[in-house]
Design a protein around this motif. Structure first.
Motif, short mmCIF file in Angstrom:
data_model
loop_
_atom_site.label_atom_id
_atom_site.label_comp_id
_atom_site.label_asym_id
_atom_site.label_seq_id
_atom_site.Cartn_x
_atom_site.Cartn_y
_atom_site.Cartn_z
N THR A 115 31.40 21.46 -12.43
CA THR A 115 32.00 22.15 -11.37
C THR A 115 33.29 23.00 -11.97
N LEU A 116 33.97 22.45 -12.92
CA LEU A 116 34.96 23.18 -13.69
C LEU A 116 34.40 24.60 -13.99
N LEU A 117 33.12 24.64 -14.88
CA LEU A 117 32.68 25.87 -15.20
C LEU A 117 32.31 26.74 -14.08
N GLU A 118 31.97 26.23 -13.01
CA GLU A 118 31.62 27.19 -11.64
C GLU A 118 32.84 27.69 -11.19
N ARG A 119 33.88 26.96 -11.26
CA ARG A 119 35.09 27.64 -11.10
C ARG A 119 35.71 29.02 -11.87
N ALA A 120 35.62 28.45 -13.13
CA ALA A 120 35.97 29.60 -14.30
C ALA A 120 34.98 30.69 -14.08
N LEU A 121 33.69 30.56 -13.81
CA LEU A 121 32.76 31.71 -13.66
C LEU A 121 33.17 32.47 -12.22
N CYS A 122 33.39 31.93 -11.26
CA CYS A 122 33.97 32.19 -10.02
C CYS A 122 34.97 33.27 -10.32
N LEU A 124 36.14 34.66 -13.20
CA LEU A 124 35.58 35.87 -14.06
C LEU A 124 35.05 36.73 -13.11
N THR A 125 34.21 36.41 -12.19
CA THR A 125 33.19 37.36 -11.51
C THR A 125 33.56 37.85 -10.29
N GLY A 126 34.54 37.17 -9.90
CA GLY A 126 34.95 37.54 -8.33
C GLY A 126 33.85 37.32 -7.07
N LEU A 127 33.23 36.26 -7.46
CA LEU A 127 32.20 35.76 -6.59
C LEU A 127 32.79 34.29 -6.13
N ALA A 128 31.99 33.82 -5.33
CA ALA A 128 32.36 32.50 -4.45
C ALA A 128 31.74 31.43 -4.75
N HIS A 129 30.41 31.26 -5.27
CA HIS A 129 29.48 30.35 -5.29
C HIS A 129 28.58 30.46 -6.42
N PHE A 130 28.37 29.53 -7.29
CA PHE A 130 27.23 29.56 -8.52
C PHE A 130 26.27 28.51 -8.31
N THR A 131 25.08 28.82 -8.75
CA THR A 131 23.98 27.70 -8.95
C THR A 131 23.58 27.79 -10.39
N PHE A 132 23.40 26.62 -11.07
CA PHE A 132 22.95 26.38 -12.30
C PHE A 132 21.86 26.01 -12.50
N LYS A 133 20.73 26.18 -11.39
CA LYS A 133 19.26 25.66 -11.66
C LYS A 133 18.41 26.70 -12.62
N PRO A 134 18.83 27.99 -12.48
CA PRO A 134 17.95 28.61 -13.47
C PRO A 134 18.11 28.41 -15.18
N TYR A 135 16.93 28.69 -15.73
CA TYR A 135 16.94 28.21 -17.14
C TYR A 135 16.98 29.22 -18.17
N ALA A 286 20.59 29.98 -20.42
CA ALA A 286 20.73 29.53 -19.03
C ALA A 286 21.21 30.88 -17.82
N GLY A 287 20.79 30.89 -17.03
CA GLY A 287 21.11 32.11 -16.07
C GLY A 287 21.46 31.72 -14.75
N PRO A 288 22.76 31.14 -14.58
CA PRO A 288 23.49 30.86 -13.45
C PRO A 288 23.63 32.02 -12.37
N VAL A 289 23.26 31.86 -11.06
CA VAL A 289 23.23 32.90 -10.35
C VAL A 289 24.65 32.66 -9.34
N GLY A 290 25.42 33.76 -9.32
CA GLY A 290 26.65 33.66 -8.27
C GLY A 290 26.47 34.38 -7.02
N VAL A 291 26.85 34.23 -6.03
CA VAL A 291 27.02 34.94 -4.72
C VAL A 291 28.09 34.99 -4.19
N GLY A 294 28.93 32.78 1.82
CA GLY A 294 27.99 33.03 3.02
C GLY A 294 26.37 33.22 2.47
N LEU A 295 26.57 33.67 1.42
CA LEU A 295 24.87 33.65 0.87
C LEU A 295 24.62 32.31 0.03
N GLN A 296 25.34 31.51 -0.19
CA GLN A 296 24.85 30.29 -0.99
C GLN A 296 24.05 29.25 -0.10
N GLU A 297 24.16 29.43 1.08
CA GLU A 297 23.03 28.70 2.03
C GLU A 297 21.45 29.32 1.56
#
Length: 468
Positions: A115-122, A124-135, A286-291, A294-297
């Motif tokens: 969760t903390l990593l997601e906040r940091a990436l958001c 750094l990138t200006g995006l709202a949400h990340f998924t860490f599922k991609p390998y 690892a290839g987390p995806v940010g959006v 509204g696109l996280q759904e």
């Protein structure tokens, strides 16, 4: 390399009856293995004593090249030094021994880190949400494109099946789009190596209602910043499509600008590149995806678990080590190092597109073409001087491409040493071209027949009989 331990396979060092192990006492009882699972004959395993095994694999490892023992200027790969504190954090038993099936109450610390990593990436990138599922990065591309496809499907835009990809894109871009069931439409580069805006306007005018997204790598694979991104984003959004950011070249953007602020809706980050995990030989990644909001759904189900947790752990340790103030230095330093090498060598290596680059740049072979020395020859000769070669023959825009990415953490002394050797090879190409063309000369294996190796690879060992 006269010592046979260096050149032989472990099978060739085998001697019948020798052992290099001692199994612990059996505490689990004896169980009968079903006959259908048993081998019909013993496995052909090598029999070696422990010192032979240790020396053999240690010698092999000494023949490997890595960021811990030399400069690794691979373009578009960001093979940079990985601080050892990252490794220590990832190796903590509480993290290393996690299992995805263990009770959720015992994994709260790990989930908090994600969760903390997601906040940091958001941030750094200006995006709202990340998924860490991609390998991996390519898996992230696929996940991002599936997200975009799900978005259009939810709106009933079922005809949007075309993805605009620049001709300078990474090869994974069109491959990921194809795997996702989408059709690739190529947009050309202009004389400056940037997206040809007029060609893009033509494509949008022709295909507007059918366009799902445009994929862009920024800086592009020539190491150039795409100057017209706001106009491109406006053009793509006006036709109802989304903007996808390939984050493979994110290094020079850190501290400079954010993809979300530039108008991108979806992006993947090659976490192992920008945020420091050694990833040679195909992994780990690892290839987390940010959006945007509204696109996280529309994130697809690509894995029941988070991806490579150790890579996430290293990335978070790296970000914490740099801190808010020092992470802003990554991009400017990556850009400074690349331009320093480029300007120091452009009088002897062909620079097809002049001007300021970002984190990497591309030469089109030697400036003096009369020597007959190719980019491949230069790359092989670099091995004799103890340097890993830059990326060669990519991007495909130039016949003799040689792509250099020094990364932000290399010292001026390291860069000066590389520049000196590159200049020396350029000189050798004129005075003793045969030496360069037949390189390498000081490695365990010399110049191999690439075509033969590709067409007839030897991937298994066959024990020769005494007669043979």
């Amino acid at each position: 390399m006269n010592n046979k331990l260096y050149g032989n396979l472990i099978f060739e060092l085998s001697r019948e009856g020798r052992k290099g192990y001692s199994l612990p006492k059996n505490h689990y009882g004896n169980y009968v293995i079903p006959q259908e699972l048993c081998r019909q004959e013993d496995a052909a395993l090598p029999e070696c004593d422990e010192p032979t095994v240790v020396r053999h694999y240690t010698n092999l490892s000494n023949n490997n090249f890595g960021v811990d023992n030399g400069f690794y200027p691979l373009g578009s790969c960001t093979m940079k030094y990985n601080p050892k504190i990252n490794e220590e954090m990832a190796a903590e038993p509480q993290f290393q021994n996690l299992h995805p099936k263990q009770p959720v109450q015992t994994t709260q610390g790990a989930l908090a880190m994600v969760t903390l990593l997601e906040r940091a990436l958001c941030e750094l990138t200006g995006l709202a949400h990340f998924t860490f599922k991609p390998y991996a990065g390519a898996h992230g591309e696929l996940t991002g494109l599936m997200t975009i496809d799900n978005y259009h499907r939810s709106r009933g835009d079922l005809q949007r099946k075309k993805v605009i990809v620049p001709d300078s894109a990474h090869g994974t871009n069109p491959a990921s789009a194809a795997v996702c069931g989408l059709e690739i439409v190529e947009v050309k580069s202009d004389a400056r190596g940037l997206v040809d805006f007029e060609d893009l306007e033509r494509l949008v005018e022709q295909e507007g209602p059918n366009i799902a997204a445009m994929m862009m790598t920024n800086p592009n694979t020539l190491g150039l910043f795409e100057e017209r991104i706001p106009e491109i984003a406006r053009l793509i959004h006006d036709c109802g499509a989304l903007m996808y950011y390939d984050g493979a070249n994110l290094n020079p953007m850190l501290g400079a600008c954010r993809p979300g602020d530039m108008g991108f809706d979806v992006m993947h980050i090659n976490l192992h590149k920008t945020f420091s995990t050694p990833h040679g030989g195909g992994g780990p990644g690892a290839g987390p995806v940010g959006v945007r909001e509204g696109l996280q759904e529309f994130f697809p189900f690509v894995s029941p678990y988070h991806g490579n947790f150790a890579v996430m752990m290293r990335a978070y340790a790296y970000i914490l080590s740099l801190g808010r103030e020092h992470v802003k230095e990554v991009g400017p330093l990556a850009t400074l190092n690349a331009n320093y090498i480029k300007e120091s060598l452009k009088d002897v290596y062909e620079l097809p597109i002049d001007g300021l680059c970002c984190h990497e740049f591309v030469f089109d072979g030697l400036k003096d073409k009369s020597t007959g020395v190719t980019t491949m020859d230069v790359a092989k000769r670099l091995l004799d001087y103890g340097y890993h070669a830059p990326t060669i023959y990519f991007p495909l825009l130039f016949h003799e491409s040689l792509m250099v990415e020094p990364t932000e953490n290399e010292s001026k002394e390291t860069l000066d040493g590389f520049i000196e050797v590159m200049r020396k090879i350029a000189g050798e190409a004129k005075t003793e071209p045969d030496t360069v063309k037949s390189a390498p000369h000081l490695t365990p294996i010399g110049r191999v027949d690439d075509v033969l190796a590709a067409k007839h690879p030897v991937v298994t060992f066959r024990q020769m009989s005494n007669e043979e």
